[in-house]
Each structure stands twice: as C-alpha cells, then as structure tokens.
Write a protein that holds these residues in place. Structure first.
Motif, PDB file in Angstrom:
ATOM      1  N   LEU A  28       0.825  -1.206   0.000  1.00 54.87           N
ATOM      2  CA  LEU A  28       0.000   0.000   0.000  1.00 54.87           C
ATOM      3  C   LEU A  28       0.861   1.259   0.000  1.00 54.87           C
ATOM      4  O   LEU A  28       1.970   1.282   0.547  1.00 54.87           O
ATOM      5  CB  LEU A  28      -0.935   0.000   1.211  1.00 54.87           C
ATOM      6  N   ASP A  29       0.332   2.309  -0.587  1.00 53.39           N
ATOM      7  CA  ASP A  29       1.074   3.565  -0.705  1.00 53.39           C
ATOM      8  C   ASP A  29       1.238   4.252   0.648  1.00 53.39           C
ATOM      9  O   ASP A  29       0.388   4.151   1.539  1.00 53.39           O
ATOM     10  CB  ASP A  29       0.336   4.521  -1.645  1.00 53.39           C
ATOM     11  N   LYS A  30       2.383   4.931   0.782  1.00 55.05           N
ATOM     12  CA  LYS A  30       2.677   5.842   1.887  1.00 55.05           C
ATOM     13  C   LYS A  30       2.819   5.164   3.253  1.00 55.05           C
ATOM     14  O   LYS A  30       2.687   5.819   4.287  1.00 55.05           O
ATOM     15  CB  LYS A  30       1.622   6.963   1.968  1.00 55.05           C
ATOM     16  N   THR A  31       3.108   3.859   3.267  1.00 52.09           N
ATOM     17  CA  THR A  31       3.548   3.256   4.526  1.00 52.09           C
ATOM     18  C   THR A  31       5.066   3.423   4.594  1.00 52.09           C
ATOM     19  O   THR A  31       5.732   3.618   3.575  1.00 52.09           O
ATOM     20  CB  THR A  31       3.206   1.757   4.605  1.00 52.09           C
ATOM     21  N   HIS A  32       5.628   3.311   5.786  1.00 49.11           N
ATOM     22  CA  HIS A  32       7.079   3.452   5.931  1.00 49.11           C
ATOM     23  C   HIS A  32       7.837   2.308   5.262  1.00 49.11           C
ATOM     24  O   HIS A  32       9.021   2.455   4.950  1.00 49.11           O
ATOM     25  CB  HIS A  32       7.460   3.519   7.404  1.00 49.11           C
ATOM     26  N   SER A  33       7.166   1.168   5.055  1.00 47.95           N
ATOM     27  CA  SER A  33       7.854   0.027   4.436  1.00 47.95           C
ATOM     28  C   SER A  33       7.386  -0.218   3.004  1.00 47.95           C
ATOM     29  O   SER A  33       7.606  -1.298   2.453  1.00 47.95           O
ATOM     30  CB  SER A  33       7.633  -1.230   5.282  1.00 47.95           C
ATOM     31  N   HIS A  34       6.749   0.762   2.395  1.00 47.48           N
ATOM     32  CA  HIS A  34       6.256   0.604   1.026  1.00 47.48           C
ATOM     33  C   HIS A  34       7.398   0.216   0.092  1.00 47.48           C
ATOM     34  O   HIS A  34       8.458   0.832   0.079  1.00 47.48           O
ATOM     35  CB  HIS A  34       5.625   1.912   0.528  1.00 47.48           C
ATOM     36  N   GLY A  35       7.161  -0.843  -0.693  1.00 51.07           N
ATOM     37  CA  GLY A  35       8.157  -1.274  -1.663  1.00 51.07           C
ATOM     38  C   GLY A  35       9.283  -2.098  -1.083  1.00 51.07           C
ATOM     39  O   GLY A  35      10.298  -2.319  -1.764  1.00 51.07           O
ATOM     40  N   ALA A  36       9.138  -2.589   0.140  1.00 47.87           N
ATOM     41  CA  ALA A  36      10.230  -3.333   0.781  1.00 47.87           C
ATOM     42  C   ALA A  36      10.516  -4.665   0.100  1.00 47.87           C
ATOM     43  O   ALA A  36      11.612  -5.208   0.234  1.00 47.87           O
ATOM     44  CB  ALA A  36       9.905  -3.566   2.263  1.00 47.87           C
ATOM     45  N   GLY A  37       9.548  -5.230  -0.614  1.00 50.16           N
ATOM     46  CA  GLY A  37       9.832  -6.365  -1.481  1.00 50.16           C
ATOM     47  C   GLY A  37       9.419  -7.735  -0.970  1.00 50.16           C
ATOM     48  O   GLY A  37       8.905  -7.904   0.130  1.00 50.16           O
ATOM     49  N   PHE A 109      -5.317   2.263   2.353  1.00 52.42           N
ATOM     50  CA  PHE A 109      -6.209   1.735   1.321  1.00 52.42           C
ATOM     51  C   PHE A 109      -6.849   2.877   0.545  1.00 52.42           C
ATOM     52  O   PHE A 109      -6.986   2.819  -0.682  1.00 52.42           O
ATOM     53  CB  PHE A 109      -7.301   0.858   1.947  1.00 52.42           C
ATOM     54  N   ASP A 110      -7.232   3.940   1.241  1.00 56.17           N
ATOM     55  CA  ASP A 110      -7.869   5.079   0.582  1.00 56.17           C
ATOM     56  C   ASP A 110      -6.886   5.834  -0.303  1.00 56.17           C
ATOM     57  O   ASP A 110      -7.270   6.391  -1.348  1.00 56.17           O
ATOM     58  CB  ASP A 110      -8.456   6.033   1.630  1.00 56.17           C
ATOM     59  N   THR A 111      -5.634   5.864   0.099  1.00 56.79           N
ATOM     60  CA  THR A 111      -4.608   6.582  -0.669  1.00 56.79           C
ATOM     61  C   THR A 111      -4.173   5.808  -1.909  1.00 56.79           C
ATOM     62  O   THR A 111      -3.852   6.396  -2.939  1.00 56.79           O
ATOM     63  CB  THR A 111      -3.379   6.848   0.228  1.00 56.79           C
ATOM     64  N   THR A 112      -4.155   4.489  -1.822  1.00 57.54           N
ATOM     65  CA  THR A 112      -3.722   3.640  -2.931  1.00 57.54           C
ATOM     66  C   THR A 112      -4.795   3.590  -4.007  1.00 57.54           C
ATOM     67  O   THR A 112      -5.967   3.361  -3.725  1.00 57.54           O
ATOM     68  CB  THR A 112      -3.426   2.217  -2.413  1.00 57.54           C
ATOM     69  N   GLU A 113      -4.391   3.795  -5.251  1.00 52.40           N
ATOM     70  CA  GLU A 113      -5.347   3.863  -6.352  1.00 52.40           C
ATOM     71  C   GLU A 113      -5.538   2.529  -7.069  1.00 52.40           C
ATOM     72  O   GLU A 113      -6.623   2.245  -7.573  1.00 52.40           O
ATOM     73  CB  GLU A 113      -4.892   4.915  -7.376  1.00 52.40           C
ATOM     74  N   THR A 114      -4.532   1.705  -7.139  1.00 52.87           N
ATOM     75  CA  THR A 114      -4.580   0.505  -7.965  1.00 52.87           C
ATOM     76  C   THR A 114      -5.422  -0.587  -7.308  1.00 52.87           C
ATOM     77  O   THR A 114      -5.071  -1.071  -6.221  1.00 52.87           O
ATOM     78  CB  THR A 114      -3.156  -0.036  -8.208  1.00 52.87           C
ATOM     79  N   PRO A 212     -16.592  -1.974   1.388  1.00 56.84           N
ATOM     80  CA  PRO A 212     -16.633  -0.868   0.425  1.00 56.84           C
ATOM     81  C   PRO A 212     -15.238  -0.310   0.161  1.00 56.84           C
ATOM     82  O   PRO A 212     -14.954   0.871   0.418  1.00 56.84           O
ATOM     83  CB  PRO A 212     -17.524   0.163   1.139  1.00 56.84           C
ATOM     84  N   VAL A 213     -14.351  -1.166  -0.328  1.00 59.09           N
ATOM     85  CA  VAL A 213     -12.985  -0.725  -0.630  1.00 59.09           C
ATOM     86  C   VAL A 213     -13.033   0.284  -1.764  1.00 59.09           C
ATOM     87  O   VAL A 213     -13.597   0.019  -2.830  1.00 59.09           O
ATOM     88  CB  VAL A 213     -12.094  -1.918  -1.031  1.00 59.09           C
ATOM     89  N   ARG A 214     -12.456   1.449  -1.547  1.00 57.03           N
ATOM     90  CA  ARG A 214     -12.531   2.526  -2.539  1.00 57.03           C
ATOM     91  C   ARG A 214     -11.855   2.110  -3.841  1.00 57.03           C
ATOM     92  O   ARG A 214     -10.782   1.518  -3.844  1.00 57.03           O
ATOM     93  CB  ARG A 214     -11.872   3.789  -1.988  1.00 57.03           C
ATOM     94  N   ASN A 215     -12.508   2.388  -4.945  1.00 55.37           N
ATOM     95  CA  ASN A 215     -11.983   2.096  -6.275  1.00 55.37           C
ATOM     96  C   ASN A 215     -11.775   0.591  -6.479  1.00 55.37           C
ATOM     97  O   ASN A 215     -10.851   0.169  -7.174  1.00 55.37           O
ATOM     98  CB  ASN A 215     -10.654   2.855  -6.517  1.00 55.37           C
ATOM     99  N   LYS A 216     -12.625  -0.212  -5.859  1.00 53.57           N
ATOM    100  CA  LYS A 216     -12.472  -1.672  -5.943  1.00 53.57           C
ATOM    101  C   LYS A 216     -12.741  -2.197  -7.347  1.00 53.57           C
ATOM    102  O   LYS A 216     -12.105  -3.148  -7.795  1.00 53.57           O
ATOM    103  CB  LYS A 216     -13.411  -2.338  -4.930  1.00 53.57           C
TER     104      LYS A 216
END
Length: 250
Positions: A28-37, A109-114, A212-216
C-alpha cells in the motif's frame, strides 16, 4: 471442544493479521515500508505462522489451515466429525483478520489507487494466469507444507490419542513450520502468491467482496478462487498418502 475451536479461530486470526498485514505494509502507498519487497513479505508470513502456532498450539494443536486439518484427517490422526467445525472456525478467524487489516490500514487503502494492489492485501492472484499451472503450484506448495507438518507431528503421536482434537502442532513445532512456510514463499511463492491454505485465501476474499474498498471496481476475481481452495486440499491428500507409506514402512 469450544476451547479448541476458539484456538483455531484465534490462531487463524493472528495468522491473517500479521500475514496480510505485511502484504499491506509493503504494497500500500505511503507506509514506511512501502516497496520493501518479496523477502519482507515471505519473512513476514513465516513469522505470522510462528506467532500463530506458538500462541494456540496448546489450545487446539494450531492447525490454522483447512489443508492441515484435512491432512491429519486423511492420515487417520484427526476425527472426521471435527473437521467441519475446525474449518468453520478457521474461516471465521481469517475473515476477522482480514477485516482488522483493512481497518488498521484504512488510510493507506484510501490513498492507494490501484485495485489489484489493494486486493493483494486480502487474497492471492496468479502472476501468469494459467489455471493448470496455477493449480499445480498450489498443490506442490501445500504438499510440502502438509508433509512437513505430518512429519513434525509424528514424534508426539505416541503420547496423544489419535481422536484428540489437540493432535497437531505442539509449540515446539512453531519455528520449524514457520521456516517451512518461509522456504515455500522464497522458492515457490512467486507464481500464485502461495495461498497453501484455503481459509487464508477464501475468507479474506469474501471480506474484500463485502467491504466498500474505494476504487475496488468489482475485481474480487471469483473465477480464480477455486485454485487456492482446491489446490491445497489436493496437496494435503497427496501428503497424507506419502506420510502413510513412511509411517507404515511400506
């Protein structure tokens, strides 16, 4: 029996909170560990298994997975009458765990678009959609998991009645099984996301469908959902067959 069912519910809840939690933390976007793999995700799932088993082994045997429950039953080590209640408890625990992860990471979840990224925090999806090879991946991964569980369980069986609901993983099995799950994720997990647990995938998938996940965009992907449900059951059956030959010295 209620304490055993509570143990399965609690253990599966812990498994999903920590397991799906690490996926959310990385994806998810904007967590401190985003993209950690992938290494972080596989390590997180391994530790999720460790904490769940360690916490509930004395309550229920810590199956926390319908494939494990079925593998024990196929091997004659668990009463068939108790299989359905255990699986229902595991499903409920998985659903509550998925709901908790959603609430915990709601801002992200609200910040992430995909939509697909958000769904990955609930359930699995194939890297390349080919139902035959996807099914094979889940069978092989679960075969290795359940065979390891059965072999780890073997030394304690002489001290326990086969009819006991507590036949399963003792607390000493927590680390070995966690390492098995870690190894499966590292070596085999990249094709399907290694559900290797029907409750782990189906319970959170239902929650994803209901929330109701946004942009589901209605992408719960029910067409794929049978793979992480039936693949692990098949793998568990094969593991129990191999375990039978090992245990009877055939």
């Amino acid at each position: 029996m209620m304490i055993e069912l509570f143990g399965e519910l609690l253990g599966t809840f812990i498994l999903i909170v920590l397991g799906n939690g690490v996926v959310a933390n990385v994806n998810l976007d904007k967590t401190h560990s985003h993209g950690a793999g992938w290494i972080v995700i596989t390590a997180g799932w391994g530790m999720a298994v460790f904490v769940a088993v360690l916490s509930t082994a004395d309550l229920s045997g810590a199956h926390i997975n319908p494939a494990v429950t079925l593998g024990l039953a196929f091997s004659g080590l668990f009463e068939w009458a108790k299989v359905a209640p255990f699986i229902l408890a595991q499903m409920l625990g998985a659903m509550l765990g998925a709901l908790t992860v959603y609430i915990f990471f709601k801002n992200h979840f609200d910040t992430t678009e995909t939509p697909g990224v958000k769904k990955s925090c609930f359930c699995t999806a194939p890297a390349i959609r080919n139902y035959t090879s996807n099914f094979f991946s889940e069978v092989v991964g679960t075969f290795i998991l359940v065979l390891a569980v059965l072999l780890i369980t073997m030394p304690q069986l002489e001290y326990e009645s086969f009819g006991s609901t507590k036949v399963g993983l003792g607390s000493l099995g927590a680390l070995p099984v966690a390492l098995v799950v870690f190894a499966i994720g590292l070596s085999l997990g990249g094709t399907t996301g290694y559900a290797i647990n029907p409750a782990r995938d189906l319970g959170p998938r239902i929650v994803h469908w209901l929330l109701p996940v946004r942009n589901k965009k209605d992408n719960t992907d029910w067409a794929y959902s049978w793979i992480p449900a039936l693949g692990p059951v098949t793998g568990a059956a094969l593991a129990s067959l191999i375990h039978y030959f090992i245990s009877c010295n055939c």
